[in-house]
Motif scaffolding. Structure first.
Motif, short mmCIF file in Angstrom:
data_model
loop_
_atom_site.label_atom_id
_atom_site.label_comp_id
_atom_site.label_asym_id
_atom_site.label_seq_id
_atom_site.Cartn_x
_atom_site.Cartn_y
_atom_site.Cartn_z
N LEU A 21 0.86 -1.18 0.00
CA LEU A 21 0.00 0.00 0.00
C LEU A 21 0.89 1.23 0.00
O LEU A 21 1.99 1.19 0.57
CB LEU A 21 -0.89 0.04 1.25
N ASP A 22 0.42 2.28 -0.63
CA ASP A 22 1.15 3.54 -0.52
C ASP A 22 0.38 4.44 0.45
O ASP A 22 -0.64 4.02 1.02
CB ASP A 22 1.38 4.19 -1.88
N VAL A 23 0.83 5.65 0.65
CA VAL A 23 0.22 6.56 1.61
C VAL A 23 -1.24 6.83 1.25
O VAL A 23 -2.12 6.83 2.11
CB VAL A 23 1.05 7.86 1.72
N ALA A 24 -1.52 7.04 -0.05
CA ALA A 24 -2.90 7.29 -0.48
C ALA A 24 -3.78 6.07 -0.22
O ALA A 24 -4.93 6.21 0.20
CB ALA A 24 -2.93 7.67 -1.96
N LEU A 29 -8.01 3.19 2.93
CA LEU A 29 -8.36 2.08 3.82
C LEU A 29 -8.99 2.61 5.11
O LEU A 29 -10.05 2.15 5.52
CB LEU A 29 -7.11 1.25 4.14
N VAL A 30 -8.36 3.59 5.72
CA VAL A 30 -8.88 4.13 6.98
C VAL A 30 -10.21 4.83 6.77
O VAL A 30 -11.14 4.68 7.57
CB VAL A 30 -7.84 5.04 7.66
N ASP A 60 7.04 5.19 4.83
CA ASP A 60 6.07 6.27 4.65
C ASP A 60 4.65 5.78 4.92
O ASP A 60 3.87 6.46 5.58
CB ASP A 60 6.15 6.85 3.24
N MET A 61 4.32 4.61 4.39
CA MET A 61 2.98 4.07 4.59
C MET A 61 2.77 3.72 6.07
O MET A 61 1.73 4.02 6.64
CB MET A 61 2.75 2.84 3.72
N ILE A 62 3.75 3.12 6.71
CA ILE A 62 3.63 2.76 8.12
C ILE A 62 3.44 4.02 8.97
O ILE A 62 2.59 4.06 9.86
CB ILE A 62 4.87 1.95 8.59
N SER A 63 4.18 5.05 8.68
CA SER A 63 4.04 6.31 9.40
C SER A 63 2.65 6.91 9.19
O SER A 63 2.01 7.38 10.14
CB SER A 63 5.11 7.29 8.93
N ALA A 64 2.15 6.87 7.96
CA ALA A 64 0.82 7.39 7.66
C ALA A 64 -0.25 6.59 8.40
O ALA A 64 -1.19 7.17 8.97
CB ALA A 64 0.56 7.36 6.16
N MET A 65 -0.12 5.27 8.43
CA MET A 65 -1.08 4.44 9.15
C MET A 65 -1.08 4.80 10.64
O MET A 65 -2.14 4.88 11.26
CB MET A 65 -0.77 2.95 8.99
N GLY A 66 0.09 5.01 11.20
CA GLY A 66 0.19 5.41 12.60
C GLY A 66 -0.57 6.69 12.87
O GLY A 66 -1.27 6.81 13.89
#
Length: 126
Positions: A21-24, A29-30, A60-66
């Protein structure tokens, strides 16, 4: 990429991730998750995040999910089904809530979120 399943009877949300997954994607998803929780009218819910078939994600994606996870105020228990140790280490940083457990199997995660049975414990232990 991902699949969200809502079990209203158990107030349970299951997310299965199977791709990068990317940031978008994480924002979508959220947003979809929040919409489904709202539609199901769940006052509180348990969450099983199954990443056992998912590759390690970008930082980047992990940080965005956080950052997105701070919006999830009504979750009462989280089980994260991991595959590789690297995936477990990666998500452990963003899932630090005291009601989060990392499990090896879906069934182990289900026992945690529905019955409070600690991962690795015998389901008949009491």
């Amino acid at each position: 990429m991902y699949k969200i399943t809502v079990d209203r009877g158990h107030a349970l949300i299951k997310i299965e991730m199977r791709a990068m997954l990317d940031v978008a994607d994480s924002a979508r998803l959220v947003s979809e998750l929040i919409a489904q929780i709202t539609e199901a009218r769940l006052e509180s819910y348990a969450l099983i995040l199954d990443i056992s078939q998912c590759p390690v994600q970008s930082q980047d994606m992990i940080s965005a999910m956080g950052q997105h996870l701070t919006r999830m105020k009504r979750v009462r228990a989280i089980a994260i089904v991991t595959g590789t140790m690297l995936a477990r280490l990666q998500v452990r940083r963003i899932f630090s809530q005291p009601f989060t457990r990392f499990t090896s199997t879906y069934d182990e995660g289900l026992r945690w979120v529905l019955s409070g049975i600690e991962p690795g414990a015998s389901p008949t232990a009491g």
